[in-house]
Design a protein around this motif. Structure first.
Motif, mmCIF file in Angstrom:
data_model
loop_
_atom_site.group_PDB
_atom_site.id
_atom_site.type_symbol
_atom_site.label_atom_id
_atom_site.label_comp_id
_atom_site.label_asym_id
_atom_site.label_seq_id
_atom_site.Cartn_x
_atom_site.Cartn_y
_atom_site.Cartn_z
ATOM 1 N N LEU A 146 4.467 5.339 -5.735
ATOM 2 C CA LEU A 146 4.415 5.308 -7.200
ATOM 3 C C LEU A 146 3.389 6.294 -7.742
ATOM 4 C CD1 LEU A 146 4.628 1.445 -7.798
ATOM 5 C CD2 LEU A 146 6.403 3.146 -8.295
ATOM 6 N N SER A 147 2.285 6.450 -7.013
ATOM 7 C CA SER A 147 1.250 7.396 -7.443
ATOM 8 C C SER A 147 1.776 8.823 -7.409
ATOM 9 C CB SER A 147 0.012 7.270 -6.542
ATOM 10 O OG SER A 147 -0.564 5.983 -6.666
ATOM 11 N N ASP A 148 2.612 9.123 -6.402
ATOM 12 C CA ASP A 148 3.224 10.455 -6.336
ATOM 13 C C ASP A 148 4.181 10.661 -7.519
ATOM 14 O OD1 ASP A 148 1.863 11.127 -4.060
ATOM 15 O OD2 ASP A 148 3.465 10.509 -2.688
ATOM 16 N N LYS A 149 4.939 9.623 -7.845
ATOM 17 C CA LYS A 149 5.854 9.726 -8.982
ATOM 18 C C LYS A 149 5.085 9.892 -10.291
ATOM 19 C CE LYS A 149 9.640 6.964 -7.059
ATOM 20 N NZ LYS A 149 10.447 5.722 -7.237
ATOM 21 N N GLU B 199 0.837 -1.199 0.000
ATOM 22 C CA GLU B 199 0.000 0.000 0.000
ATOM 23 C C GLU B 199 0.877 1.257 0.000
ATOM 24 O OE1 GLU B 199 -4.283 0.656 2.105
ATOM 25 O OE2 GLU B 199 -2.580 0.268 3.429
ATOM 26 N N THR B 200 1.926 1.226 0.827
ATOM 27 C CA THR B 200 2.863 2.349 0.873
ATOM 28 C C THR B 200 3.575 2.516 -0.462
ATOM 29 O OG1 THR B 200 3.227 2.043 3.250
ATOM 30 C CG2 THR B 200 4.915 3.258 2.026
ATOM 31 N N GLU B 201 3.952 1.406 -1.073
ATOM 32 C CA GLU B 201 4.638 1.463 -2.364
ATOM 33 C C GLU B 201 3.736 2.056 -3.446
ATOM 34 O OE1 GLU B 201 7.296 -1.439 -5.314
ATOM 35 O OE2 GLU B 201 6.432 -2.234 -3.451
ATOM 36 N N ILE B 202 2.459 1.716 -3.414
ATOM 37 C CA ILE B 202 1.512 2.286 -4.371
ATOM 38 C C ILE B 202 1.412 3.796 -4.193
ATOM 39 C CG2 ILE B 202 -0.952 2.451 -4.913
ATOM 40 C CD1 ILE B 202 -1.136 -0.552 -4.667
ATOM 41 N N ASP B 203 1.362 4.240 -2.944
ATOM 42 C CA ASP B 203 1.294 5.685 -2.677
ATOM 43 C C ASP B 203 2.518 6.398 -3.251
ATOM 44 O OD1 ASP B 203 -1.112 5.394 -1.384
ATOM 45 O OD2 ASP B 203 -0.237 5.323 0.627
ATOM 46 N N LEU C 299 4.865 2.872 -14.748
ATOM 47 C CA LEU C 299 4.424 3.136 -13.389
ATOM 48 C C LEU C 299 3.017 2.596 -13.155
ATOM 49 C CD1 LEU C 299 5.754 6.780 -12.924
ATOM 50 C CD2 LEU C 299 6.520 4.748 -11.662
ATOM 51 N N ARG C 300 2.135 2.796 -14.142
ATOM 52 C CA ARG C 300 0.765 2.262 -14.012
ATOM 53 C C ARG C 300 0.771 0.741 -13.934
ATOM 54 N NH1 ARG C 300 -0.560 6.261 -18.115
ATOM 55 N NH2 ARG C 300 -1.640 8.040 -17.158
ATOM 56 N N ARG C 301 1.640 0.113 -14.744
ATOM 57 C CA ARG C 301 1.710 -1.353 -14.731
ATOM 58 C C ARG C 301 2.165 -1.857 -13.364
ATOM 59 N NH1 ARG C 301 5.044 -5.232 -14.738
ATOM 60 N NH2 ARG C 301 6.868 -3.863 -14.777
ATOM 61 N N LEU D 190 0.809 -4.407 -8.118
ATOM 62 C CA LEU D 190 0.724 -4.333 -6.661
ATOM 63 C C LEU D 190 -0.723 -4.470 -6.184
ATOM 64 C CD1 LEU D 190 3.284 -1.463 -6.014
ATOM 65 C CD2 LEU D 190 3.507 -3.821 -5.199
ATOM 66 N N GLU D 191 -1.638 -3.871 -6.916
ATOM 67 C CA GLU D 191 -3.051 -3.983 -6.549
ATOM 68 C C GLU D 191 -3.530 -5.430 -6.670
ATOM 69 O OE1 GLU D 191 -4.728 -1.124 -9.191
ATOM 70 O OE2 GLU D 191 -4.662 0.517 -7.705
ATOM 71 N N ASP D 192 -3.043 -6.136 -7.708
ATOM 72 C CA ASP D 192 -3.389 -7.560 -7.852
ATOM 73 C C ASP D 192 -2.835 -8.354 -6.669
ATOM 74 O OD1 ASP D 192 -4.690 -7.086 -10.235
ATOM 75 O OD2 ASP D 192 -2.993 -7.674 -11.488
ATOM 76 N N ASP D 193 -1.595 -8.039 -6.290
ATOM 77 C CA ASP D 193 -0.990 -8.729 -5.141
ATOM 78 C C ASP D 193 -1.795 -8.485 -3.866
ATOM 79 O OD1 ASP D 193 1.026 -9.645 -6.766
ATOM 80 O OD2 ASP D 193 2.494 -8.124 -6.138
ATOM 81 N N MET D 194 -2.241 -7.246 -3.685
ATOM 82 C CA MET D 194 -3.014 -6.913 -2.499
ATOM 83 C C MET D 194 -4.349 -7.634 -2.484
ATOM 84 S SD MET D 194 -2.086 -2.846 -2.347
ATOM 85 C CE MET D 194 -3.233 -2.440 -1.048
ATOM 86 N N HIS D 195 -4.932 -7.801 -3.648
ATOM 87 C CA HIS D 195 -6.196 -8.542 -3.744
ATOM 88 C C HIS D 195 -5.989 -9.998 -3.313
ATOM 89 C CE1 HIS D 195 -10.148 -9.706 -5.219
ATOM 90 N NE2 HIS D 195 -9.570 -10.696 -5.891
#
Length: 207
Positions: free
Chosen positions: A144-147, A138-142, A159-161, A166-171
């Motif tokens: 990457l979203s800033d970048k 979750e922190t890593e997504i945040d 970056l989107r990929r 990461l979202e798939d992993d979290m699911h």
């Protein structure tokens, strides 16, 4: 001067390390009631030969030889308190090990509790690990979203990929967490039953 200071610090550190390895202080060796010490060791489930040898080593500093016979009498008395089903449950729940010290007549009851408590502890540890993994992603997504906000067009797709991966992993983590939580709930129900009926074999699957 600096070299002398470092040598002194090293000597002090080594002395503290040795002190931390002693099971008894010099004062405790001098005033020792070996039956009381043995009972405490038995109630804690220590392996007897190793524990007594450690006491003997500690008391060499003051030239005191522990009374093994009296210590062992106390140890056996303490072991009676240790080798119970509910004690086994508590040991397993805390993640402690077992040194195979219980006699045959009490070992089976202790191990019923110990294995059940260990199962509960292991499942809780897995849930904690999964939650840490989830929070890390979750922190890593945040980050990457800033970048992504300031990224060049050529970097945006990558970056989107990475965010999607990461979202798939979290699911998947959330799905696995639900499975582990369901199992933990079942084990926790068994624990509650066992606490009310410590001397009866569990009606469900063995542990």
């Amino acid at each position: 001067m600096i070299r002398l200071f470092l040598a002194l610090a090293a000597a002090i550190g080594f002395g503290l390390f040795l002190a931390s390895c002693n099971t008894l202080s010099k004062e405790e060796c001098i005033a020792a009631d070996w039956r009381v010490i043995g009972e405490s060791d038995g109630a804690a489930g220590y392996e007897p030969q190793q524990r007594f040898a450690a006491h003997a080593k500690s008391c060499e500093r003051v030239k005191i030889v522990p009374d093994q016979t009296i210590w062992f009498q106390g140890y056996q008395a303490g072991l009676v308190r240790y080798c119970t089903p509910l004690s086994g449950l508590a040991r397993g729940q805390s993640g402690n090990g077992y040194a195979n010290v219980c006699p045959p007549e009490t070992a089976s009851g202790f191990l019923r509790g110990f294995n059940l408590g260990s199962k509960q502890h292991g499942l809780q540890e897995r849930l904690n690990s999964m939650q840490n993994d989830y929070s890390s992603k979750e922190t890593e997504i945040d980050e990457l979203s800033d970048k992504l906000k300031d990224a060049k067009d050529g970097d945006r797709s990558e970056l989107r990929r990475r965010i999607e991966d990461l979202e798939d992993d979290m699911h998947e983590i959330r799905r696995d967490q639900r499975d582990v939580q369901d199992e933990l709930d079942r084990v926790s129900e068994d624990v509650e039953w066992f606490q009310r009926n410590p001397n009866v074999a569990l009606p469900g699957p063995g542990y």
